[in-house]
Design a protein around this motif. Structure first.
Motif, short mmCIF file in Angstrom:
data_model
loop_
_atom_site.label_atom_id
_atom_site.label_comp_id
_atom_site.label_asym_id
_atom_site.label_seq_id
_atom_site.Cartn_x
_atom_site.Cartn_y
_atom_site.Cartn_z
N LEU A 263 0.71 -0.99 -0.03
CA LEU A 263 -0.05 -0.04 -0.01
C LEU A 263 0.91 1.36 0.02
CD1 LEU A 263 -3.21 0.51 0.37
CD2 LEU A 263 -2.57 0.94 2.52
N HIS A 264 0.61 2.28 -1.17
CA HIS A 264 1.38 3.36 -0.85
C HIS A 264 0.37 4.60 -0.96
CE1 HIS A 264 0.29 4.09 -5.05
NE2 HIS A 264 0.81 3.10 -5.71
N LEU A 265 0.63 5.73 -0.63
CA LEU A 265 -0.21 6.82 -0.28
C LEU A 265 -1.33 7.00 -1.47
CD1 LEU A 265 1.72 9.63 1.33
CD2 LEU A 265 -0.03 8.44 2.34
N GLY A 266 -0.68 6.83 -2.62
CA GLY A 266 -1.83 6.84 -3.92
C GLY A 266 -2.96 5.81 -3.64
N HIS A 267 -2.58 4.73 -3.28
CA HIS A 267 -3.67 3.61 -3.02
C HIS A 267 -4.34 4.16 -1.69
CE1 HIS A 267 -0.55 0.32 -4.65
NE2 HIS A 267 -1.48 0.59 -5.60
N ALA A 268 -3.80 4.65 -0.76
CA ALA A 268 -4.65 4.95 0.36
C ALA A 268 -5.63 5.99 0.20
CB ALA A 268 -3.48 5.50 1.62
N MET A 269 -5.05 7.01 -0.90
CA MET A 269 -6.03 8.17 -1.13
C MET A 269 -7.35 7.32 -2.09
SD MET A 269 -5.80 11.42 -3.44
CE MET A 269 -4.98 12.64 -2.73
N ASP A 270 -6.85 6.69 -2.93
CA ASP A 270 -7.70 6.32 -4.18
C ASP A 270 -8.97 5.49 -3.47
OD1 ASP A 270 -7.96 5.89 -7.18
OD2 ASP A 270 -8.45 4.02 -6.20
N ASN A 271 -8.51 4.46 -2.47
CA ASN A 271 -9.23 3.45 -1.65
C ASN A 271 -10.08 4.30 -0.54
OD1 ASN A 271 -9.14 0.74 -2.85
ND2 ASN A 271 -7.19 1.45 -2.83
N THR A 272 -9.61 5.34 0.00
CA THR A 272 -10.56 5.96 0.91
C THR A 272 -11.56 7.00 0.37
OG1 THR A 272 -8.43 6.38 2.37
CG2 THR A 272 -10.22 8.19 2.62
N LEU A 273 -11.16 7.50 -0.98
CA LEU A 273 -12.47 8.05 -1.68
C LEU A 273 -13.50 7.24 -1.98
CD1 LEU A 273 -10.24 10.26 -4.11
CD2 LEU A 273 -11.34 11.08 -2.26
N MET B 279 -14.50 9.52 -11.70
CA MET B 279 -14.16 10.80 -10.61
C MET B 279 -12.45 10.60 -10.68
SD MET B 279 -14.52 10.75 -6.56
CE MET B 279 -13.65 11.75 -5.48
N ILE B 280 -11.72 11.65 -11.15
CA ILE B 280 -10.32 11.69 -11.17
C ILE B 280 -9.76 12.65 -9.84
CG2 ILE B 280 -8.44 12.47 -12.51
CD1 ILE B 280 -10.01 10.04 -14.05
N HIS B 281 -8.81 11.95 -9.50
CA HIS B 281 -8.20 12.53 -8.31
C HIS B 281 -6.68 12.72 -8.84
CE1 HIS B 281 -5.82 9.11 -6.96
NE2 HIS B 281 -7.09 8.36 -7.05
N GLY B 282 -6.04 13.67 -8.29
CA GLY B 282 -4.53 14.02 -8.50
C GLY B 282 -3.59 13.09 -7.60
N LEU B 283 -2.32 13.54 -7.78
CA LEU B 283 -1.50 12.66 -7.05
C LEU B 283 -0.89 13.34 -5.81
CD1 LEU B 283 1.13 12.49 -10.24
CD2 LEU B 283 -0.97 10.86 -9.64
N LEU C 176 14.36 10.00 -4.49
CA LEU C 176 14.49 11.12 -3.55
C LEU C 176 14.32 10.88 -2.28
CD1 LEU C 176 12.06 13.59 -5.75
CD2 LEU C 176 14.54 13.72 -5.26
N GLY C 177 13.92 9.72 -1.86
CA GLY C 177 13.92 9.12 -0.46
C GLY C 177 12.58 10.15 0.36
N ASN C 178 11.78 10.53 -0.32
CA ASN C 178 10.86 11.22 0.27
C ASN C 178 9.56 10.65 0.12
OD1 ASN C 178 10.05 11.39 -2.61
ND2 ASN C 178 9.92 13.40 -2.84
N GLY C 179 9.49 9.25 0.20
CA GLY C 179 8.26 8.32 0.22
C GLY C 179 7.82 8.31 1.45
N VAL C 180 6.37 8.18 1.74
CA VAL C 180 5.79 8.10 3.26
C VAL C 180 4.97 6.57 3.05
CG1 VAL C 180 4.20 8.97 4.76
CG2 VAL C 180 5.51 10.41 3.44
N ASP C 181 5.11 5.91 4.31
CA ASP C 181 4.45 4.55 4.16
C ASP C 181 3.20 4.81 4.87
OD1 ASP C 181 3.72 1.97 4.56
OD2 ASP C 181 5.61 1.27 5.43
N PRO C 182 2.21 4.56 4.33
CA PRO C 182 0.78 4.82 5.00
C PRO C 182 0.38 3.88 6.18
CG PRO C 182 0.69 3.69 2.83
CD PRO C 182 2.12 4.22 2.80
N ILE C 183 1.24 2.51 6.04
CA ILE C 183 0.96 1.77 6.99
C ILE C 183 1.74 2.19 8.33
CG2 ILE C 183 1.69 -0.46 8.01
CD1 ILE C 183 -0.84 -0.36 6.02
N GLU C 184 2.91 2.64 8.34
CA GLU C 184 3.51 3.44 9.49
C GLU C 184 2.56 4.75 9.94
OE1 GLU C 184 7.65 4.38 8.37
OE2 GLU C 184 8.21 2.56 7.93
N VAL C 185 2.14 5.39 8.90
CA VAL C 185 1.12 6.34 9.43
C VAL C 185 0.07 6.10 10.31
CG1 VAL C 185 -0.24 8.31 8.78
CG2 VAL C 185 1.87 8.11 7.55
N ILE C 186 -0.49 4.96 9.71
CA ILE C 186 -1.81 4.31 10.42
C ILE C 186 -1.18 3.77 11.78
CG2 ILE C 186 -3.28 2.28 10.45
CD1 ILE C 186 -3.61 2.84 7.33
#
Length: 884
Positions: free
Chosen positions: A54-64, A515-519, A532-542
């Motif tokens: 799961l990455h943040l894109g999946h998290a947003m997409d599936n939350t919507l 329904m189109i959402h952004g990145l 870039l090492g700037n990724g955020v793991d949504p599971i860690e956030v949860i």
């Protein structure tokens, strides 16, 4: 209700989330029966790669998707959210090949059948990771109907579609220029090629005339491909070359005579106006070659090395060959000049290897007949994009689409259902595997080794997942689906293909809305990436903040279709919001111990106001969700809960709740408090499913779960008089609080107020609300006057539209002490201003310090200047109050 179980002092998201998700799933709340008499609402989940996490894109997409699904479920629709995963051809095969490499072997040593067994075993072991992670997010999809693009049903659908298109002549095999990845060893489609700006060189090379006469100079960024040149092209109207058209020039290094041809594709202004034509290694040259019946000479192997057609350069890697070709041309004096040149280089979206255009025999889908109906349904408004600006992008792409290369040189995937007879060469494509050749009856049949592009099977997702080609109850009831939720980056990969496949095989659109959402970008507006090492793991956030916090943060603070910047500060703010809701609910529950559900007495002004505001909020939230503006719906709930319910209503009813001497009024306050809280939890449930379920279960309610409770009914109720009166009281209280803060009145110190208005109606409102003002403005004596002849000495004031407020300062604070304090603060601020101005006028600092540091210092200076303005105004007011 006589007794309520006490809520925990602190909200524990991990405990709550695990408990309720398990309960919902075990009880089958996500699994709908097909109820033909109820209106259906359905979504198919964009299938994440089975290899993925799961990455943040999946998290947003599936939350919507989950918000829409929970909303419609509560509205009473027969609701299906169908999940599944994609077999992800290249990515999955690469994972298993990495495993084999560690074992010292490879797929060729294993053989195709054994290799596929290993891939299936890998899928069974690791493929469920992302679906488990989606559960942690709170996805209320029907896991009992979960699909996989290579399961038996989806595979049958793929076979039916391929055979049908083949027999209609819409699938064909032919030599064509394709994008070849020499690392992945497969073709990739045009939209899987990522174009990046690169610094390169433009070599100007002289091709001599065939008989020693004048030659021609061509410009190229890829000199190694000249080994496969078959012509030089010029524009037919270019007078510089008119005498050369139809003659030959000599191809340097290969000493081959090639013709000079005229073609309108050539840009007279680029380079020398003459271009080398290499049909086997450039898509534009390929088209020119077809127009002029030119041969195709492939000079590269599948590993991007020069092959036997490259003469003495055979065996060299393409980049090594480039260096050698340039050196040899220089030695011959044929390099006229070299220019630096920035150009877009195509790279593989999987491994970033530079793509090599290459002619090979591949399978294609004819796109023009399929694209035209897919354009029309959007033009006619039968299928709508949200936001609608994406419709233009979609139509533009389909209008200029090339035939779709669907074959991939992989083993993992849907194998192309075409067999070849080894005796007579007959090509066979049927719905079932053939055993003998229909032409010569030979049993020597061999299947095409390639597999289909992953996007071929996912293009059938909206109807294959519902059981097609079988005529199932699900397909009849839930198709077309209601809405597709997806990112703007796969409109071409997936959305367009689903639409034209559905129109071809279902004769209906696959979904009514897209329904189109952004990145999701990092805080600096950059795409998140490993490099870039700037990724955020949504599971860690949860794990740190809880799923509801992540969900609510991802969908608020943004507008439909636009990219979202990820800020950890917004996570903190959202967690504060959850804690606010939790504490407000605990307060309500602690004051409901003796509550009985019975008719209530007359409503007070704050009760009428909050019930009116609840109705208005419910109306606006419902409307926002219906138009897919989920961020706006979330923001409306935030404002209502935090500002109106918690900060105003709860504060206003505390006195009534604590007053047991008036039980009827206390009961009314309890009744409204719990009614609004319960309804608000239902409105908030799609956004924060776990928190709302936990709170709702503690409240007076009917039903087993909040997720199956009814969405608040919209009655159109609005108490305009109550809202008008409360607005006036709130404005007065705000103004008094601001005055007190400005003049530093101690929070616990009560102050007298003088409220002046000539309007009798306003006087009546203020008179009725005087206890509310006294309570929330920390007021002692409140005087209402139609006018004031003399402004009270030493008074601070505020002028509202309908009321002028005076707050006498005498006795509230020591004016001399306060004036001295402000003057000291002004002195300190002036010193800091001087220091910062000196620093920012120092060339040494400006030249050496990083840009971000300089910007920070400028920001500090702006803040000091603003603070000085406020302090000087404050000093002026204090001096005026003292009479100086």
């Amino acid at each position: 209700m006589t007794e309520q179980k006490e809520m925990a002092k602190v909200y524990n998201p991990h405990e709550v989330e695990e408990k309720w998700y398990k309960h919902w799933e075990e009880k089958g709340f996500f699994t709908p029966e097909v109820e033909a008499d109820k209106e259906a609402f359905s979504i198919v989940m964009p299938p994440p790669n089975v290899t993925g996490s799961l990455h943040l894109g999946h998290a947003m997409d599936n939350t919507l998707q989950d918000i829409l699904t929970r909303f419609k479920r509560m509205q009473g629709y027969n609701t299906l959210w169908l999940p599944g995963t994609d077999h992800a051809g290249i990515a999955t095969q690469a994972k298993v090949e990495e495993q084999l490499a560690k074992e010292g072997t490879n797929r060729h040593a294993l053989g195709r059948e054994k290799f596929l067994e290993r891939v299936w075993a890998w899928k069974e072991q690791y493929g469920g990771k992302i679906t488990e992670q989606l559960r942690k997010l709170g996805a209320s999809c029907d896991w009992s109907r979960e699909r996989f693009t290579m399961d038996e049903g989806c595979s049958r659908a793929v076979r039916e579609v391929f055979v049908s298109l083949y027999k209609k002549g819409l699938i064909y095999r032919g030599n064509y220029i394709v994008n070849w990845c020499s690392k992945c060893h497969t073709t990739i489609s045009d939209i899987e090629v990522e174009h990046n700006e690169r610094e390169g060189q433009l070599w100007h090379i002289c091709y001599p005339g065939e008989h020693g006469e004048e030659g021609v100079i061509v410009a190229t960024t890829r000199p190694e491909t000249m080994l496969g040149d078959v012509a030089v092209a010029v524009h037919p109207d270019d007078s510089r070359y008119s005498q050369l058209i139809g003659k030959n020039v000599i191809l340097p290094l290969m000493n081959r005579a090639i013709p000079v041809i005229a073609d309108e594709y050539v840009d007279k202004e680029f380079g020398t106006g003459a271009v080398k034509i290499t049909p086997a290694h450039d898509p534009n040259d390929f088209e020119i070659g077809l127009r002029h019946n030119l041969p195709q000479i492939n000079v590269l192997t599948a590993d991007a090395e020069i092959n036997e057609n490259g003469g003495k350069y055979c065996g060299l890697d393409r980049m090594e060959a480039r260096k050698q070709v340039v050196k040899d041309l220089e030695d011959l004096g044929l390099i006229v000049k070299v220019e630096p040149h920035i150009h877009a280089v195509g790279e593989c979206y999987r491994c970033a290897t530079v793509i090599e255009p290459r002619v090979s025999k591949q399978w294609f889908v004819k796109m023009k007949p399929l694209a035209e109906p897919a354009i029309e349904v959007v033009r006619q408004g039968k299928l709508q994009f949200v936001p609608d600006r994406f419709a233009k992008i979609y139509i533009g792409w389909l209008e200029n689409i090339r035939d779709w290369c669907i074959s991939r040189q992989l083993w993992w995937g849907h194998r192309i259902p075409v067999w070849y007879c080894e005796d007579c060469g007959q090509e066979i494509c049927e719905s079932t595997d053939p055993t003998v050749c229909p032409q010569c009856k030979s049993s020597k049949l061999v299947q095409d080794p390639d597999v289909l592009d992953t996007w071929f099977s996912s293009a059938l997702w909206p109807f294959s997942t519902l059981g097609w080609p079988e005529d199932t109850a699900e397909l009849r009831h839930f198709y077309p689906t209601s809405v597709l939720v997806t990112g703007r980056d796969i409109i071409f990969f997936w959305v367009a293909r689903m639409i034209f496949m559905a129109l071809e095989f279902q004769k209906e659109i696959p979904f009514h809305k897209v329904m189109i959402h952004g990145l999701i970008l990092d805080s600096q507006g950059r795409k998140m990436s490993k490099s870039l090492g700037n990724g955020v793991d949504p599971i860690e956030v949860i794990e740190q903040y809880g799923a509801d916090t992540l969900r609510f943060m991802l969908i608020t603070g943004n507008t439909p279709g636009n990219d979202l910047r990820f800020h950890f500060e917004r996570l903190e703010a959202t967690r504060n919001f959850l804690n606010k809701i939790w504490n407000a609910s605990r307060f309500a529950l602690m004051n409901l111990q003796d509550y009985e559900d019975r008719p209530r007495a007359e409503l007070q002004l704050p009760d009428r106001w909050i019930l009116s505001r609840l109705e208005q909020t419910a109306q606006k939230v419902t409307a926002a969700l219906e138009r897919f503006d989920l961020g706006e719906a979330g923001a409306l709930l935030y404002e209502f809960i935090w500002d109106e319910y918690c900060d105003w209503y709860i504060e206003l009813v505390k006195k009534r709740l604590y007053n047991k001497e008036n039980p009827e009024d206390r009961h009314t306050a309890q009744s409204v408090l719990v009614e609004v809280l319960e309804a608000t939890m239902r409105l908030l449930h799609p956004f924060m499913p776990f928190l709302t379920e936990e709170i709702w279960q503690h409240l007076p309610n009917t039903g087993e779960t909040i997720m199956l409770s009814r969405w608040p009914e919209i009655s159109g109720y609005k108490d305009e008089q109550a809202e008008k009166e409360m607005k006036l009281l709130m404005d007065v209280i705000h103004a008094v609080r601001n005055i007190r803060a400005e003049v530093n009145v101690a929070p616990g110190r009560k102050a007298d107020l003088i409220l002046v208005t000539p309007d009798a109606e306003i006087v009546d409102i203020l008179q009725r609300g005087i206890e509310n003002i006294r309570q929330l403005a920390a007021a002692e004596k409140i005087t209402l006057l139609p006018k004031v002849d003399d402004v009270p000495a030493q008074a601070a004031s505020a002028v509202l539209e309908e009321v002028t407020i005076y707050l006498p300062l005498k006795g509230l604070l020591d004016l001399d002490k306060e004036i001295a304090k402000v003057r000291k603060e002004i002195e300190n601020a002036l010193n800091e201003q001087k220091r910062l101005e000196g620093k920012l006028s120092n060339p040494g600092f400006l030249n050496k310090a990083p840009e971000a540091v300089v910007a920070k210092e400028k920001e500090k200076l702006e803040g000091i200047v603003s603070r000085l303005r406020s302090l000087k105004l404050r000093l002026s007011e204090l001096c005026e109050a003292k009479g100086e």
